[in-house]
Motif scaffolding. Structure first.
Motif, PDB file in Angstrom:
ATOM      1  N   LYS A 132       0.828  -1.216   0.000  1.00 54.29           N
ATOM      2  CA  LYS A 132       0.000   0.000   0.000  1.00 54.29           C
ATOM      3  C   LYS A 132       0.862   1.267   0.000  1.00 54.29           C
ATOM      4  O   LYS A 132       0.552   2.256  -0.671  1.00 54.29           O
ATOM      5  CB  LYS A 132      -0.924  -0.011   1.216  1.00 54.29           C
ATOM      6  N   LEU A 133       1.950   1.212   0.757  1.00 51.86           N
ATOM      7  CA  LEU A 133       2.859   2.360   0.760  1.00 51.86           C
ATOM      8  C   LEU A 133       3.442   2.607  -0.627  1.00 51.86           C
ATOM      9  O   LEU A 133       3.554   3.745  -1.092  1.00 51.86           O
ATOM     10  CB  LEU A 133       3.980   2.160   1.779  1.00 51.86           C
ATOM     11  N   GLN A 134       3.818   1.505  -1.292  1.00 52.92           N
ATOM     12  CA  GLN A 134       4.362   1.638  -2.648  1.00 52.92           C
ATOM     13  C   GLN A 134       3.312   2.193  -3.613  1.00 52.92           C
ATOM     14  O   GLN A 134       3.621   3.016  -4.478  1.00 52.92           O
ATOM     15  CB  GLN A 134       4.874   0.280  -3.131  1.00 52.92           C
ATOM     16  N   GLU A 135       2.084   1.718  -3.460  1.00 53.75           N
ATOM     17  CA  GLU A 135       1.012   2.205  -4.314  1.00 53.75           C
ATOM     18  C   GLU A 135       0.748   3.696  -4.085  1.00 53.75           C
ATOM     19  O   GLU A 135       0.535   4.470  -5.016  1.00 53.75           O
ATOM     20  CB  GLU A 135      -0.271   1.398  -4.052  1.00 53.75           C
ATOM     21  N   GLN A 136       0.754   4.079  -2.813  1.00 55.41           N
ATOM     22  CA  GLN A 136       0.555   5.496  -2.497  1.00 55.41           C
ATOM     23  C   GLN A 136       1.683   6.349  -3.060  1.00 55.41           C
ATOM     24  O   GLN A 136       1.460   7.451  -3.563  1.00 55.41           O
ATOM     25  CB  GLN A 136       0.447   5.679  -0.986  1.00 55.41           C
ATOM     26  N   LEU A 137       2.908   5.824  -2.942  1.00 54.09           N
ATOM     27  CA  LEU A 137       4.046   6.563  -3.483  1.00 54.09           C
ATOM     28  C   LEU A 137       3.920   6.720  -4.988  1.00 54.09           C
ATOM     29  O   LEU A 137       4.157   7.805  -5.543  1.00 54.09           O
ATOM     30  CB  LEU A 137       5.348   5.834  -3.128  1.00 54.09           C
ATOM     31  N   LYS A 138       3.527   5.643  -5.675  1.00 56.05           N
ATOM     32  CA  LYS A 138       3.347   5.732  -7.131  1.00 56.05           C
ATOM     33  C   LYS A 138       2.238   6.714  -7.491  1.00 56.05           C
ATOM     34  O   LYS A 138       2.358   7.491  -8.440  1.00 56.05           O
ATOM     35  CB  LYS A 138       3.037   4.346  -7.708  1.00 56.05           C
ATOM     36  N   MET A 139       1.152   6.649  -6.719  1.00 55.19           N
ATOM     37  CA  MET A 139       0.053   7.582  -6.965  1.00 55.19           C
ATOM     38  C   MET A 139       0.505   9.014  -6.725  1.00 55.19           C
ATOM     39  O   MET A 139       0.165   9.933  -7.473  1.00 55.19           O
ATOM     40  CB  MET A 139      -1.131   7.252  -6.046  1.00 55.19           C
ATOM     41  N   GLY A 140       1.331   9.201  -5.653  1.00 57.26           N
ATOM     42  CA  GLY A 140       1.834  10.541  -5.357  1.00 57.26           C
ATOM     43  C   GLY A 140       2.729  11.066  -6.460  1.00 57.26           C
ATOM     44  O   GLY A 140       2.619  12.216  -6.890  1.00 57.26           O
ATOM     45  N   LEU A 141       3.633  10.209  -6.940  1.00 58.11           N
ATOM     46  CA  LEU A 141       4.515  10.612  -8.035  1.00 58.11           C
ATOM     47  C   LEU A 141       3.725  10.919  -9.297  1.00 58.11           C
ATOM     48  O   LEU A 141       4.015  11.875 -10.022  1.00 58.11           O
ATOM     49  CB  LEU A 141       5.557   9.519  -8.298  1.00 58.11           C
ATOM     50  N   ALA A 142       2.711  10.089  -9.559  1.00 60.46           N
ATOM     51  CA  ALA A 142       1.871  10.332 -10.742  1.00 60.46           C
ATOM     52  C   ALA A 142       1.101  11.635 -10.584  1.00 60.46           C
ATOM     53  O   ALA A 142       0.927  12.401 -11.545  1.00 60.46           O
ATOM     54  CB  ALA A 142       0.900   9.164 -10.934  1.00 60.46           C
ATOM     55  N   TYR A 143       0.671  11.903  -9.350  1.00 55.83           N
ATOM     56  CA  TYR A 143      -0.064  13.131  -9.058  1.00 55.83           C
ATOM     57  C   TYR A 143       0.830  14.353  -9.289  1.00 55.83           C
ATOM     58  O   TYR A 143       0.442  15.326  -9.946  1.00 55.83           O
ATOM     59  CB  TYR A 143      -0.534  13.065  -7.603  1.00 55.83           C
ATOM     60  N   ILE A 144       2.059  14.273  -8.758  1.00 53.44           N
ATOM     61  CA  ILE A 144       3.012  15.376  -8.928  1.00 53.44           C
ATOM     62  C   ILE A 144       3.371  15.570 -10.395  1.00 53.44           C
ATOM     63  O   ILE A 144       3.448  16.687 -10.904  1.00 53.44           O
ATOM     64  CB  ILE A 144       4.280  15.114  -8.090  1.00 53.44           C
ATOM     65  N   LYS A 145       3.585  14.463 -11.091  1.00 50.16           N
ATOM     66  CA  LYS A 145       3.918  14.555 -12.523  1.00 50.16           C
ATOM     67  C   LYS A 145       2.772  15.177 -13.314  1.00 50.16           C
ATOM     68  O   LYS A 145       2.998  15.993 -14.230  1.00 50.16           O
ATOM     69  CB  LYS A 145       4.230  13.167 -13.075  1.00 50.16           C
ATOM     70  N   ALA A 146       1.528  14.807 -12.947  1.00 54.10           N
ATOM     71  CA  ALA A 146       0.368  15.393 -13.641  1.00 54.10           C
ATOM     72  C   ALA A 146       0.317  16.899 -13.426  1.00 54.10           C
ATOM     73  O   ALA A 146       0.019  17.668 -14.347  1.00 54.10           O
ATOM     74  CB  ALA A 146      -0.916  14.738 -13.139  1.00 54.10           C
ATOM     75  N   ILE A 147       0.630  17.330 -12.195  1.00 46.98           N
ATOM     76  CA  ILE A 147       0.649  18.777 -11.900  1.00 46.98           C
ATOM     77  C   ILE A 147       1.746  19.463 -12.698  1.00 46.98           C
ATOM     78  O   ILE A 147       1.546  20.523 -13.293  1.00 46.98           O
ATOM     79  CB  ILE A 147       0.836  19.017 -10.389  1.00 46.98           C
ATOM     80  N   MET A 148       2.940  18.852 -12.717  1.00 39.58           N
ATOM     81  CA  MET A 148       4.062  19.439 -13.459  1.00 39.58           C
ATOM     82  C   MET A 148       3.745  19.522 -14.945  1.00 39.58           C
ATOM     83  O   MET A 148       4.014  20.538 -15.600  1.00 39.58           O
ATOM     84  CB  MET A 148       5.337  18.627 -13.222  1.00 39.58           C
ATOM     85  N   ASP A 149       3.161  18.454 -15.486  1.00 35.29           N
ATOM     86  CA  ASP A 149       2.846  18.426 -16.921  1.00 35.29           C
ATOM     87  C   ASP A 149       1.768  19.432 -17.286  1.00 35.29           C
ATOM     88  O   ASP A 149       1.684  19.893 -18.424  1.00 35.29           O
ATOM     89  CB  ASP A 149       2.414  17.023 -17.345  1.00 35.29           C
ATOM     90  N   ALA A 150       0.929  19.769 -16.304  1.00 35.42           N
ATOM     91  CA  ALA A 150      -0.160  20.725 -16.572  1.00 35.42           C
ATOM     92  C   ALA A 150       0.338  22.167 -16.608  1.00 35.42           C
ATOM     93  O   ALA A 150      -0.386  23.061 -17.057  1.00 35.42           O
ATOM     94  CB  ALA A 150      -1.253  20.580 -15.508  1.00 35.42           C
ATOM     95  N   GLN A 151       1.570  22.388 -16.139  1.00 36.78           N
ATOM     96  CA  GLN A 151       2.101  23.746 -16.103  1.00 36.78           C
ATOM     97  C   GLN A 151       2.571  24.191 -17.490  1.00 36.78           C
ATOM     98  O   GLN A 151       3.162  23.424 -18.243  1.00 36.78           O
ATOM     99  CB  GLN A 151       3.285  23.828 -15.129  1.00 36.78           C
TER     100      GLN A 151
END
Length: 527
Positions: A132-151
């Motif tokens: 679950k921690l790994q999944e959350q980390l992946k989701m967090g990284l994907a979330y951050i990447k989505a924010i960065m890509d939206a800029q």
């Protein structure tokens, strides 16, 4: 904070062809709060996982028919949907070869079929928590990447050694980073900003400067580079932001051009106004030598438009009127007042001369009545009129708040102080002072820009003015002394200087010999 999965119940899939084992494990795990699914074969498990999501899989290695546990695990790790789910092998064997093969196909742990309850719970909980921690980390990284890509801005993250770790879509599209990527290889010089010789030097510059502008090869736009730092797990990351500021730079340059145009326009207008002011000024007696008296004037406005003005007008062969006007303030308002004053005074004197009825009192009183109507409520005007009469050997003075008239008599400096207040909308006077010319060697009238100027020693020039005046027969001598004592002048300067030169022994005389070459001619001219 990283995003979390909304599921709260941990889910486990038990795969074994022995119903007793499945039942036992299900009972143990359910008591610990797990939601348990079961399958009796590898094929059934793979089919079931197409429709459900679990956090951990307990997988028997040896099953009676069909795929064994190792084969099922290989399929699970090949499928993107299930490849990260932890697989704990159930085995009756404890040999090293079995464990090595299990780890090779992607298993994370082993549980012996002796089924120690505590061991089962600890191993399943540990793997579920880790997953679950790994999944959350992946989701967090994907979330951050989505924010960065939206800029719209280009964003890149570098480690302490300036290796590129992450970058958003805009950055990748523009810079096309590759292995051992160099940032400066993509940059071009803009305006006065020089491209440094290395990425390290660039980052040093960005760490101390908030403003660094460049162009990127292949693009016409202008970009601003900004650097910030953040600590992540005790490691400092350098975050580079590249912003397109083309529109801002164009607007800024247009604004500067507009300001320059406005400044040129206003300067032209002021120059024309100053020409008009100089045209209105009447200086008929400067450098005039009459009956041993030399008349001279000095006029140096601080700005193009001046609040100072003056006049030196011949009334007749033996009579001259001098005046200095000092309008309050600087710039356009003061200039308008001084132009109004000069125009009125000159016109009044012309009419008086034409009708042969000139008197100092009539001129000053009519001027006061006129100019008071032009002044604002909080505005005032200083003026000094000096009627120099060679026929009766006297000087008549009407002073409205100006500095005193200075004169030299028998080698001693004297002053005629003002006897009238400055002219204001509701206040004026016309007291006349008289000074006989007997034994007068020289006299001068001036605006306060002269006596109030700050000397290099910090004191006002009035402290040394009397001594310099006593030692200066000519205006130019006096101005040289003034300029040697005073730094920058912050006001208009107007000075009318009248000297008696009957004693020729006091005049400056110096004989020089020159040839016809240009250097000697220039030297003689300077002398």
């Amino acid at each position: 904070m990283l995003p979390t999965n909304i599921r709260t119940t941990d889910k486990v899939l038990v795969v074994d062809d022995t119903k007793t084992i499945v039942h036992l494990l299900t009972m143990i795990l359910k008591k610990e709060g797990f939601e348990v699914f079961s399958a009796s074969s590898g094929e059934e498990a793979l089919e079931l996982l197409q429709n459900i999501t679990v956090d951990t899989i307990l997988l028997d290695i040896q099953m009676g028919s069909g795929m064994d546990g190792f084969e099922v695990c290989k399929v699970l790790k090949y499928n993107p949907k299930t490849k990260d789910i932890p697989v704990i092998f159930l085995t009756a064997f404890d040999d090293l070869e079995t464990k090595l093969k299990g780890f090779e196909v992607g298993g994370v742990d082993f549980i012996a079929k002796s089924f120690d309850k505590t061991e089962i719970i600890i191993r399943v909980k540990n793997q579920t928590k880790l997953y679950k921690l790994q999944e959350q980390l992946k989701m967090g990284l994907a979330y951050i990447k989505a924010i960065m890509d939206a800029q719209k801005n280009m964003i890149a993250i570098f480690d302490t050694h300036l290796n590129l770790e992450h970058s958003n879509h805009s950055f990748n599209e523009t810079f096309e980073p590759y292995e051992e990527f160099s940032l400066i290889s993509k940059l071009e010089r803009y305006d006065g900003y020089e491209i440094p010789s290395s990425d390290s030097e660039l980052f040093d510059i960005l760490s101390t400067n908030d403003d660094f502008k460049v162009q990127i090869k292949g693009k016409k736009s202008i970009f601003l580079l900004e650097l910030s730092e953040s600590e992540v797990l005790h490691d400092v990351k350098k975050i580079l932001t590249v912003s397109d500021i083309t529109a801002h730079e164009i607007a800024k340059k247009q604004e500067l051009e507009l300001l320059k145009y406005k400044e040129r326009y206003h300067n032209t207008q002021q120059q024309d106004a100053f020409k008009k002011q100089k045209k209105i000024i009447k200086d008929q007696v400067s450098h005039l030598f009459k009956n041993d008296w030399l008349f001279d004037s000095y006029y140096k406005p601080l700005d193009i438009l001046s609040g100072d003005t003056f006049g030196a007008i011949k009334i007749d062969d033996d009579r001259y009127l001098f005046y200095i006007i000092d309008a309050m303030g600087k710039g356009l308002s003061a200039s308008v007042t001084s132009i109004q004053s000069t125009s009125f005074i000159n016109n009044s004197i012309e009419k008086a001369i034409e009708h042969n009825d000139f008197t100092l009192l009539a001129i000053t009183e009519s001027f006061c009545n006129f100019i008071k109507k032009q002044l604002l409520e909080d505005e005032l005007l200083c003026a000094l009129f000096l009627d120099f009469n060679l026929q009766n050997q006297s000087v008549s003075i009407v002073n409205y708040g100006m500095p005193p008239v200075i004169y030299l008599q028998n080698g001693k400096v004297g002053y005629v102080k003002t006897s009238n207040p400055p002219i204001m909308q509701f206040l004026s006077g016309s007291n006349i002072d008289t000074l006989p010319l007997d034994e007068i060697e020289r006299l001068a009238i001036y605006s306060d820009g002269l006596n109030e100027s700050e000397q290099l020693n910090g004191q006002p020039y009035s402290k040394n003015m009397g001594a310099d005046f006593a030692e200066s027969m000519l205006l130019r001598q006096f101005i040289r002394k003034f300029e040697s004592r005073v730094g920058e002048v912050d006001d208009d300067l107007t000075l009318i200087y009248i000297s008696k030169l009957s004693d020729s022994g006091k005049l400056y005389c110096h004989r020089i010999s020159i040839t016809t070459n240009m250097m000697d001619i220039i030297k003689a001219g300077n002398e």
